[in-house]
Enzyme design. Structure first.
Site, PDB file in Angstrom:
ATOM      1  N   TRP A  12      14.650 -10.321 -17.292  1.00 24.70           N
ATOM      2  CA  TRP A  12      15.594 -10.949 -16.363  1.00 24.70           C
ATOM      3  C   TRP A  12      15.556 -12.475 -16.484  1.00 24.70           C
ATOM      4  CZ3 TRP A  12      15.010 -14.178 -12.034  1.00 24.70           C
ATOM      5  CH2 TRP A  12      16.108 -14.254 -11.179  1.00 24.70           C
ATOM      6  N   SER A  21      10.091  -5.865 -19.432  1.00 22.52           N
ATOM      7  CA  SER A  21      10.531  -5.902 -18.039  1.00 22.52           C
ATOM      8  C   SER A  21      11.913  -5.252 -17.896  1.00 22.52           C
ATOM      9  CB  SER A  21      10.499  -7.356 -17.533  1.00 22.52           C
ATOM     10  OG  SER A  21      10.499  -7.402 -16.129  1.00 22.52           O
ATOM     11  N   LEU A  22      12.938  -5.984 -17.497  1.00 23.40           N
ATOM     12  CA  LEU A  22      14.293  -5.420 -17.440  1.00 23.40           C
ATOM     13  C   LEU A  22      14.691  -4.851 -18.793  1.00 23.40           C
ATOM     14  CD1 LEU A  22      17.085  -4.956 -16.122  1.00 23.40           C
ATOM     15  CD2 LEU A  22      17.621  -7.351 -16.662  1.00 23.40           C
ATOM     16  N   HIS A  77       2.511 -10.998 -16.510  1.00 22.07           N
ATOM     17  CA  HIS A  77       3.745 -10.260 -16.815  1.00 22.07           C
ATOM     18  C   HIS A  77       4.295 -10.552 -18.207  1.00 22.07           C
ATOM     19  CE1 HIS A  77       7.060  -7.800 -15.399  1.00 22.07           C
ATOM     20  NE2 HIS A  77       7.949  -8.715 -15.727  1.00 22.07           N
ATOM     21  N   PHE A  83      10.632 -17.520 -10.093  1.00 24.09           N
ATOM     22  CA  PHE A  83      10.383 -16.217 -10.696  1.00 24.09           C
ATOM     23  C   PHE A  83       9.565 -16.370 -11.983  1.00 24.09           C
ATOM     24  CE2 PHE A  83      11.429 -12.151 -12.759  1.00 24.09           C
ATOM     25  CZ  PHE A  83      11.272 -11.280 -11.680  1.00 24.09           C
ATOM     26  N   LEU A  84       9.842 -17.426 -12.757  1.00 25.36           N
ATOM     27  CA  LEU A  84       9.057 -17.679 -13.960  1.00 25.36           C
ATOM     28  C   LEU A  84       7.593 -17.896 -13.606  1.00 25.36           C
ATOM     29  CD1 LEU A  84      11.310 -20.016 -16.143  1.00 25.36           C
ATOM     30  CD2 LEU A  84      11.180 -17.519 -16.112  1.00 25.36           C
ATOM     31  N   ALA A  85       7.348 -18.627 -12.533  1.00 25.52           N
ATOM     32  CA  ALA A  85       5.967 -18.867 -12.107  1.00 25.52           C
ATOM     33  C   ALA A  85       5.293 -17.553 -11.711  1.00 25.52           C
ATOM     34  CB  ALA A  85       5.941 -19.851 -10.944  1.00 25.52           C
ATOM     35  N   ASP A  90      -0.848  -8.686 -13.723  1.00 21.97           N
ATOM     36  CA  ASP A  90       0.601  -8.763 -13.457  1.00 21.97           C
ATOM     37  C   ASP A  90       0.869  -8.647 -11.960  1.00 21.97           C
ATOM     38  OD1 ASP A  90       3.391  -8.491 -13.480  1.00 21.97           O
ATOM     39  OD2 ASP A  90       3.385  -7.213 -15.257  1.00 21.97           O
TER      40      ASP A  90
END
Length: 272
Positions: free
Chosen positions: A30, A91-92, A246, A153-155, A217
């Site tokens: 994502w 992930s996505l 992640h 979200f990246l963090a 994660d």
């Protein structure tokens, strides 16, 4: 009007004769794009032809007007991927890979998912997942400040990793390399993560599957690995990479590639 298709690129194998190489397709997560895989592409090229794809509305890919669903993403990838290929999805992108394996088994030789779970949100019968309200909060923040939400979200992607500081800096650099993704792709991509449930479908996959998890994660907790094991087909297995969150292929590319290579060698897709 010609149909819009995703940006994609195929790189020739370097370690074997190109005509003897199998194909592998890399599917990102994502908010990002295929450049996130740059650290592992050289190792993959030792044994495969590598196709990278930017999901619709992200990276260099246009955003068609179709409803942004998991099936739509799978259709878009199917339109540009080689006729028969291995898939590696993060992930996505892992959900997209699983969906392709379910809907187009004749075109998928094997699947490796990375930090992917068949259900990303927790429920009474699936506690090893992110609380739904966390994703809902990201959706709400995305409406108000989508660039800031991306950075947060990246963090979260990197939280807990031994290399957290370097990983966050690298993801930010990658994020801005191709410009920000389309707002709708972000918003509706979060809805896919929130609503998808493929738990009952994992056993239906007709090809080998390896699901790789990160020990630290915070999006797909390591406990999800134990939860998915009873759901796998007889060719499915799991692997855990220690001290990563992640984005294991960014935090520990050599260890990650060993897990991928061992899987392909185990199923005799590569000689050594």
């Amino acid at each position: 009007m010609p149909k819009l298709i995703p940006f994609h690129n195929t790189y020739r194998a370097t370690g074997v004769a190109d005509q003897d190489a199998g194909d592998i397709v890399l599917l990102h997560g994502w908010g990002l794009h295929a450049i996130v895989f740059d650290d592992i592409v050289p190792a993959l090229l030792e044994r495969f032809r590598v196709t990278v794809v930017d999901l619709p509305g992200m990276g260099q890919s246009p955003l068609p007007g179709d409803p942004y669903t998991l099936d739509f993403l799978a259709d878009q990838v199917a339109a540009v991927m080689p006729e028969r290929a291995h898939l590696l999805g993060w992930s996505l992108g892992g959900l997209v890979a699983l969906r392709l394996g379910l809907t187009r088994p004749e075109r998928v030789r094997s699947i490796v998912t990375v930090a992917t779970t068949p259900r990303f949100t927790a429920s009474d019968d699936w506690p090893a997942a992110m609380k739904p309200e966390i994703l809902e909060a990201f959706e709400e923040m995305c409406r108000e400040d989508y660039e800031g939400t991306l950075v947060r979200f990246l963090a979260l992607n990197c939280k807990g990793a031994e290399s957290m500081r370097q990983d966050v800096a690298r993801l930010k650099e990658i994020l801005y390399f191709c410009g920000l993704p389309a707002h709708r792709a972000l918003r509706e991509g979060l809805a896919i993560l929130r609503d998808t449930d493929l738990r009952a479908d994992l056993a239906k996959l007709a090809m080998p599957l390896r699901m790789i998890f990160g020990e630290r994660d915070h999006i797909v907790p390591a406990a999800a690995m134990t939860a998915v094991q009873p759901l796998l087909n007889d060719q499915g297995d799991t692997a855990l990479i220690e001290q990563v969150a992640h984005v294991p292929f960014l935090s520990a590319p050599d260890t990650f590639m060993q897990a991928v290579h061992d899987f392909h060698r185990q199923h005799r897709f590569v000689a050594s």
